[in-house]
Design a protein around this motif. Structure first.
Motif, mmCIF file in Angstrom:
data_model
loop_
_atom_site.group_PDB
_atom_site.id
_atom_site.type_symbol
_atom_site.label_atom_id
_atom_site.label_comp_id
_atom_site.label_asym_id
_atom_site.label_seq_id
_atom_site.Cartn_x
_atom_site.Cartn_y
_atom_site.Cartn_z
ATOM 1 N N THR A 96 38.913 41.597 37.516
ATOM 2 C CA THR A 96 39.619 40.395 37.960
ATOM 3 C C THR A 96 40.116 40.570 39.394
ATOM 4 O OG1 THR A 96 40.273 39.962 35.674
ATOM 5 C CG2 THR A 96 41.484 38.802 37.391
ATOM 6 N N ASP A 97 40.663 41.736 39.695
ATOM 7 C CA ASP A 97 41.122 42.025 41.060
ATOM 8 C C ASP A 97 39.956 42.038 42.049
ATOM 9 O OD1 ASP A 97 43.684 42.268 40.032
ATOM 10 O OD2 ASP A 97 43.743 44.464 40.187
ATOM 11 N N LEU A 98 38.798 42.496 41.585
ATOM 12 C CA LEU A 98 37.622 42.591 42.442
ATOM 13 C C LEU A 98 37.206 41.221 42.989
ATOM 14 C CD1 LEU A 98 35.316 44.401 43.566
ATOM 15 C CD2 LEU A 98 34.055 43.832 41.478
ATOM 16 N N ILE A 99 37.364 40.192 42.188
ATOM 17 C CA ILE A 99 36.979 38.843 42.620
ATOM 18 C C ILE A 99 37.721 38.447 43.892
ATOM 19 C CG2 ILE A 99 37.036 36.395 42.006
ATOM 20 C CD1 ILE A 99 36.613 37.275 39.071
ATOM 21 N N GLU A 100 38.973 38.872 44.024
ATOM 22 C CA GLU A 100 39.754 38.557 45.225
ATOM 23 C C GLU A 100 39.185 39.264 46.453
ATOM 24 O OE1 GLU A 100 42.309 36.339 45.370
ATOM 25 O OE2 GLU A 100 41.774 35.937 43.276
ATOM 26 N N VAL A 101 38.681 40.475 46.251
ATOM 27 C CA VAL A 101 38.167 41.286 47.357
ATOM 28 C C VAL A 101 36.716 40.943 47.684
ATOM 29 C CG1 VAL A 101 37.734 43.670 48.116
ATOM 30 C CG2 VAL A 101 39.720 43.161 46.699
ATOM 31 N N LYS A 102 35.938 40.670 46.633
ATOM 32 C CA LYS A 102 34.505 40.400 46.798
ATOM 33 C C LYS A 102 34.131 39.125 46.036
ATOM 34 C CE LYS A 102 32.944 45.113 47.469
ATOM 35 N NZ LYS A 102 31.661 45.293 48.117
ATOM 36 N N PRO A 103 34.495 37.965 46.572
ATOM 37 C CA PRO A 103 34.222 36.714 45.853
ATOM 38 C C PRO A 103 32.737 36.465 45.603
ATOM 39 C CG PRO A 103 35.102 36.286 48.053
ATOM 40 C CD PRO A 103 35.187 37.757 47.829
ATOM 41 N N SER A 104 31.868 37.082 46.382
ATOM 42 C CA SER A 104 30.425 36.891 46.171
ATOM 43 C C SER A 104 29.949 37.465 44.839
ATOM 44 C CB SER A 104 29.632 37.532 47.315
ATOM 45 O OG SER A 104 29.817 38.940 47.314
ATOM 46 N N LEU A 105 30.765 38.317 44.227
ATOM 47 C CA LEU A 105 30.406 38.934 42.951
ATOM 48 C C LEU A 105 31.051 38.235 41.753
ATOM 49 C CD1 LEU A 105 30.611 42.673 44.048
ATOM 50 C CD2 LEU A 105 28.542 41.387 43.468
ATOM 51 N N GLU A 106 31.682 37.104 41.991
ATOM 52 C CA GLU A 106 32.420 36.422 40.930
ATOM 53 C C GLU A 106 31.548 36.099 39.714
ATOM 54 O OE1 GLU A 106 35.478 32.687 40.247
ATOM 55 O OE2 GLU A 106 34.480 32.899 42.186
ATOM 56 N N GLY A 107 30.352 35.594 39.929
ATOM 57 C CA GLY A 107 29.468 35.264 38.812
ATOM 58 C C GLY A 107 29.117 36.491 37.987
ATOM 59 N N LYS A 108 28.798 37.579 38.657
ATOM 60 C CA LYS A 108 28.466 38.834 37.981
ATOM 61 C C LYS A 108 29.678 39.343 37.202
ATOM 62 C CE LYS A 108 25.190 40.977 38.429
ATOM 63 N NZ LYS A 108 23.964 41.029 37.632
ATOM 64 N N VAL A 109 30.847 39.258 37.797
ATOM 65 C CA VAL A 109 32.075 39.689 37.131
ATOM 66 C C VAL A 109 32.313 38.863 35.870
ATOM 67 C CG1 VAL A 109 34.597 39.749 37.315
ATOM 68 C CG2 VAL A 109 33.198 40.673 39.172
ATOM 69 N N HIS A 110 32.153 37.556 35.965
ATOM 70 C CA HIS A 110 32.379 36.709 34.790
ATOM 71 C C HIS A 110 31.376 37.013 33.673
ATOM 72 C CE1 HIS A 110 35.771 34.449 36.158
ATOM 73 N NE2 HIS A 110 35.156 34.126 37.286
ATOM 74 N N ASP A 111 30.127 37.283 34.034
ATOM 75 C CA ASP A 111 29.131 37.670 33.028
ATOM 76 C C ASP A 111 29.563 38.947 32.305
ATOM 77 O OD1 ASP A 111 27.553 35.520 33.748
ATOM 78 O OD2 ASP A 111 26.129 36.725 34.932
ATOM 79 N N THR A 112 30.054 39.900 33.066
ATOM 80 C CA THR A 112 30.483 41.174 32.481
ATOM 81 C C THR A 112 31.732 40.991 31.632
ATOM 82 O OG1 THR A 112 29.416 42.461 34.212
ATOM 83 C CG2 THR A 112 31.224 43.535 33.029
ATOM 84 N N LEU A 113 32.666 40.187 32.096
ATOM 85 C CA LEU A 113 33.860 39.915 31.288
ATOM 86 C C LEU A 113 33.480 39.248 29.964
ATOM 87 C CD1 LEU A 113 36.328 38.712 34.072
ATOM 88 C CD2 LEU A 113 36.413 40.879 32.806
ATOM 89 N N ASN A 114 32.492 38.374 29.981
ATOM 90 C CA ASN A 114 32.003 37.763 28.748
ATOM 91 C C ASN A 114 31.387 38.811 27.827
ATOM 92 O OD1 ASN A 114 32.796 35.164 29.458
ATOM 93 N ND2 ASN A 114 30.820 34.667 30.383
ATOM 94 N N ASP A 115 30.627 39.739 28.384
ATOM 95 C CA ASP A 115 30.057 40.824 27.579
ATOM 96 C C ASP A 115 31.161 41.663 26.949
ATOM 97 O OD1 ASP A 115 27.491 40.053 28.222
ATOM 98 O OD2 ASP A 115 27.173 41.641 29.708
ATOM 99 N N ILE A 116 32.177 41.972 27.718
ATOM 100 C CA ILE A 116 33.281 42.783 27.205
ATOM 101 C C ILE A 116 33.982 42.064 26.055
ATOM 102 C CG2 ILE A 116 35.565 43.702 27.798
ATOM 103 C CD1 ILE A 116 34.341 44.342 30.612
ATOM 104 N N GLU A 117 34.211 40.774 26.221
ATOM 105 C CA GLU A 117 34.851 40.005 25.139
ATOM 106 C C GLU A 117 33.972 39.983 23.886
ATOM 107 O OE1 GLU A 117 37.909 38.696 24.685
ATOM 108 O OE2 GLU A 117 38.314 39.814 26.527
ATOM 109 N N MET A 118 32.689 39.882 24.080
ATOM 110 C CA MET A 118 31.780 39.792 22.942
ATOM 111 C C MET A 118 31.656 41.116 22.186
ATOM 112 S SD MET A 118 27.749 38.672 22.868
ATOM 113 C CE MET A 118 28.130 37.142 23.690
ATOM 114 N N PHE A 119 31.647 42.225 22.900
ATOM 115 C CA PHE A 119 31.329 43.506 22.267
ATOM 116 C C PHE A 119 32.533 44.387 21.994
ATOM 117 C CE2 PHE A 119 27.333 42.240 24.354
ATOM 118 C CZ PHE A 119 26.552 42.165 23.207
ATOM 119 N N LEU A 120 33.712 44.030 22.469
ATOM 120 C CA LEU A 120 34.892 44.859 22.185
ATOM 121 C C LEU A 120 35.906 44.086 21.362
ATOM 122 C CD1 LEU A 120 35.560 46.708 25.545
ATOM 123 C CD2 LEU A 120 34.259 47.487 23.595
#
Length: 120
Positions: A96-120
């Motif tokens: 979440t903090d990374l999005i503030e520093v590297k907004p170009s990675l926001e989509g990738k971050v959200h995909d990963t956060l969705n994976d984390i929610e699904m599998f943990l």
């Protein structure tokens, strides 16, 4: 601009990722760059020592190379899926903090956060 396009085309090509041992990764992490580093990072997701792999991924999500950072973010999602373990609070906050520093990675971050929610 053609150099950037060539790199993007090369990095978006499917390549089989080979799992790597912690010992091998430790010797290679400071030696390889670019595409080789991306593949090495993605190969860490099957580590039995998920805490070590997580710490490597969290280090590389801030890498200056967009593709390396992206591979580390993706690796966190794969690690959650494969091992079923992560320090969820730490990883979610870091991403979440990374999005503030590297907004170009926001989509990738959200995909990963969705994976984390699904599998943990």
């Amino acid at each position: 601009m053609a150099g950037v396009r060539k790199k993007q085309d090369k990095m978006s090509k499917y390549q089989r990722v080979t799992p790597v041992s912690k010992e091998y990764a430790e010797t290679q992490l400071n030696l390889v760059t670019g595409e080789e580093l991306c593949l090495l990072l993605l190969g860490l997701c099957e580590q039995e020592n998920w805490e070590w792999a997580q710490s490597v991924y969290l280090k590389y999500i801030y890498d200056d190379d967009h593709w390396v950072a992206s591979a580390a973010i993706t690796g966190l999602g794969h690690l959650a899926r494969i091992s079923g373990q992560l320090d969820k609070e730490t990883v979610v906050k870091s991403l979440t903090d990374l999005i503030e520093v590297k907004p170009s990675l926001e989509g990738k971050v959200h995909d990963t956060l969705n994976d984390i929610e699904m599998f943990l």
